[in-house]
Design an enzyme around this catalytic site. Structure first.
Site, PDB file in Angstrom:
ATOM      1  N   ASP A   1      60.006 -13.050  49.444  1.00  0.00           N
ATOM      2  CA  ASP A   1      61.051 -14.025  49.761  1.00  0.00           C
ATOM      3  C   ASP A   1      62.199 -13.270  50.413  1.00  0.00           C
ATOM      4  O   ASP A   1      62.931 -12.533  49.749  1.00  0.00           O
ATOM      5  CB  ASP A   1      61.526 -14.724  48.482  1.00  0.00           C
ATOM      6  CG  ASP A   1      62.604 -15.772  48.756  1.00  0.00           C
ATOM      7  OD1 ASP A   1      63.044 -15.898  49.918  1.00  0.00           O
ATOM      8  OD2 ASP A   1      63.021 -16.446  47.799  1.00  0.00           O
TER       9      ASP A   1
ATOM     10  N   ASN B   1      58.755 -11.080  61.475  1.00  0.00           N
ATOM     11  CA  ASN B   1      58.493 -12.298  62.234  1.00  0.00           C
ATOM     12  C   ASN B   1      59.116 -13.563  61.640  1.00  0.00           C
ATOM     13  O   ASN B   1      59.465 -14.486  62.383  1.00  0.00           O
ATOM     14  CB  ASN B   1      56.976 -12.491  62.360  1.00  0.00           C
ATOM     15  CG  ASN B   1      56.610 -13.863  62.849  1.00  0.00           C
ATOM     16  OD1 ASN B   1      56.704 -14.164  64.045  1.00  0.00           O
ATOM     17  ND2 ASN B   1      56.209 -14.744  61.934  1.00  0.00           N
TER      18      ASN B   1
ATOM     19  N   GLY C   1      52.322 -21.258  61.657  1.00  0.00           N
ATOM     20  CA  GLY C   1      52.911 -21.089  62.971  1.00  0.00           C
ATOM     21  C   GLY C   1      52.536 -19.799  63.674  1.00  0.00           C
ATOM     22  O   GLY C   1      51.396 -19.328  63.626  1.00  0.00           O
ATOM     23  N   ILE C   2      53.534 -19.214  64.340  1.00  0.00           N
ATOM     24  CA  ILE C   2      53.329 -18.005  65.136  1.00  0.00           C
ATOM     25  C   ILE C   2      52.836 -16.862  64.266  1.00  0.00           C
ATOM     26  O   ILE C   2      51.955 -16.090  64.665  1.00  0.00           O
ATOM     27  CB  ILE C   2      54.647 -17.612  65.831  1.00  0.00           C
ATOM     28  CG1 ILE C   2      55.080 -18.705  66.798  1.00  0.00           C
ATOM     29  CG2 ILE C   2      54.502 -16.284  66.566  1.00  0.00           C
ATOM     30  CD1 ILE C   2      56.528 -18.587  67.228  1.00  0.00           C
ATOM     31  N   GLY C   3      53.408 -16.724  63.062  1.00  0.00           N
ATOM     32  CA  GLY C   3      53.020 -15.634  62.175  1.00  0.00           C
ATOM     33  C   GLY C   3      51.559 -15.694  61.781  1.00  0.00           C
ATOM     34  O   GLY C   3      50.862 -14.676  61.768  1.00  0.00           O
TER      35      GLY C   3
ATOM     36  N   TYR D   1      80.424 -25.385  59.683  1.00  0.00           N
ATOM     37  CA  TYR D   1      79.086 -24.831  59.924  1.00  0.00           C
ATOM     38  C   TYR D   1      78.431 -25.476  61.128  1.00  0.00           C
ATOM     39  O   TYR D   1      78.367 -26.704  61.247  1.00  0.00           O
ATOM     40  CB  TYR D   1      78.217 -25.035  58.687  1.00  0.00           C
ATOM     41  CG  TYR D   1      76.860 -24.372  58.767  1.00  0.00           C
ATOM     42  CD1 TYR D   1      76.739 -22.992  58.703  1.00  0.00           C
ATOM     43  CD2 TYR D   1      75.696 -25.123  58.908  1.00  0.00           C
ATOM     44  CE1 TYR D   1      75.495 -22.367  58.770  1.00  0.00           C
ATOM     45  CE2 TYR D   1      74.453 -24.513  58.969  1.00  0.00           C
ATOM     46  CZ  TYR D   1      74.361 -23.138  58.904  1.00  0.00           C
ATOM     47  OH  TYR D   1      73.145 -22.522  58.972  1.00  0.00           O
TER      48      TYR D   1
ATOM     49  N   GLY E   1      56.304 -14.089  57.219  1.00  0.00           N
ATOM     50  CA  GLY E   1      56.161 -15.464  57.688  1.00  0.00           C
ATOM     51  C   GLY E   1      54.796 -15.742  58.266  1.00  0.00           C
ATOM     52  O   GLY E   1      54.653 -16.484  59.246  1.00  0.00           O
ATOM     53  N   ALA E   2      53.763 -15.180  57.641  1.00  0.00           N
ATOM     54  CA  ALA E   2      52.413 -15.244  58.212  1.00  0.00           C
ATOM     55  C   ALA E   2      51.589 -16.406  57.679  1.00  0.00           C
ATOM     56  O   ALA E   2      50.390 -16.468  57.943  1.00  0.00           O
ATOM     57  CB  ALA E   2      51.681 -13.929  57.947  1.00  0.00           C
TER      58      ALA E   2
END
Length: 321
Positions: free
Chosen positions: A72, A99, A24-26, A184, A20-21
């Site tokens: 993925d 992450n 955002g945070i990644g 859900y 997830g880089a």
């Protein structure tokens, strides 16, 4: 540059994979870790966003050694292909940052039929970690510092802000995977996935004791500007808009840079060398929820996760009795 020489590891800098880089945070963590001289592999689902992240980091720091590789986490096949592609580079592995994370606005399934949030946030990283474990062990056997870092969240804790809203997080071993779209609850499912992250980290730390590999988890803080909230409902988005000024005034809201700093700290700080089985919030060690320390739930959930991802016997890590 990548090399196919699998034997000569002396030429390599420390290598970090971060999922997830691309945003955002990644992305921020990848920038900060690469600034420390690490070679960083940006493991992302989107090729276009992953390559853009690679170029953006290099624009800021031309000497940064970063490379996009497709992953993925919602596809077990993609995870296995990613690991094969990483092995083809012949690189050692020093740090694995699990992450990536998401919360959906409604019931969705992964390619393999798992509920999307738990499938990506926990099961994808569970399989990825197991398939890369031999790489981490080989690096540790050379006496090098080796770490597994998991991005969790304070919302796993019923006593925390956000965690105290609605039904509290809980792993029901008899009903782990949501299968009924009509019942859900996206927020509860997200909280459960973050509890799963903490349970996984602590059990991983126990099973890897004395291996030279540490495992720690963290909460990067409440950061509305990340892509995590991109799929939440309009009602949730509106509620967040109303309460955000108050949260900022109270100092609850943090920036992407702050969150990336927490990930980078747990991944690289010399003070944490050899430290394992801990939970950090805003760069400080904290206690996690009561349930997160339940070894019986952790072991039971581990076995269920092994079955879900059809983990081959050769990759399994024995439990510590």
């Amino acid at each position: 540059m990548f090399t196919d020489n699998q034997d000569d590891t002396s030429k390599h800098s420390r290598v970090c994979i971060i999922t997830g880089a691309n945003s955002g945070i990644g992305l921020e963590a990848a920038k900060q870790i690469s600034d420390k001289g690490y070679e960083v592999i940006l493991a992302c689902r989107s090729e276009s966003r992953g390559k853009k992240a690679e170029n953006d980091i290099k624009d800021l720091n031309p000497s940064a050694n970063v490379k996009f590789m497709k992953l993925d986490l919602g596809s077990l096949d993609s995870i296995r292909h990613f690991v094969d592609d990483f092995h083809a580079t012949g690189k050692p592995l020093h740090v694995l940052c699990n992450n990536a994370g998401l919360e959906t606005s409604g019931y969705q399934q992964t390619e393999d039929g798992f509920e999307m949030t738990l499938g990506v946030n926990h099961l994808g990283h569970f399989l990825l970690t197991h398939l890369l474990l031999e790489d981490l062990k080989k690096t540790a056997e050379r006496g090098e510092d080796v770490r597994i870092v998991v991005t969790a969240s304070e919302v796993h804790n019923p006593k925390s802000p956000g965690g105290d809203r609605g039904v509290p997080a809980h792993i029901d071993l008899d009903n782990v995977m949501v299968t009924d779209p009509d019942s859900y609850d996206s927020w509860l499912t997200y909280k459960n996935s973050k509890l799963a992250n903490v349970l996984f980290t602590y059990e991983l730390a126990r099973r890897l004791k004395d291996s030279g590999i540490t495992a720690n988890c963290l909460c990067p803080g409440f950061i509305p500007e990340t892509g995590l909230l991109r799929d939440i409902s309009m009602m949730r988005r509106f509620a967040l808009y109303l309460v955000l000024p108050l949260l900022k005034w109270k100092g609850v809201v943090r920036t992407v840079k702050d969150g990336g700093e927490t990930v980078a700290m747990v991944a690289t700080d010399e003070k944490l060398k050899g430290v394992s089985g801990k939970y950090y919030v805003n760069t400080e060690e904290k206690e996690s929820s009561k349930e997160s320390y339940d070894k019986e739930i952790a072991i039971g959930f581990w076995k269920i996760s092994e079955n879900f991802v059809k983990l081959d016997e050769k990759y399994k890590i024995p439990a510590v009795m």
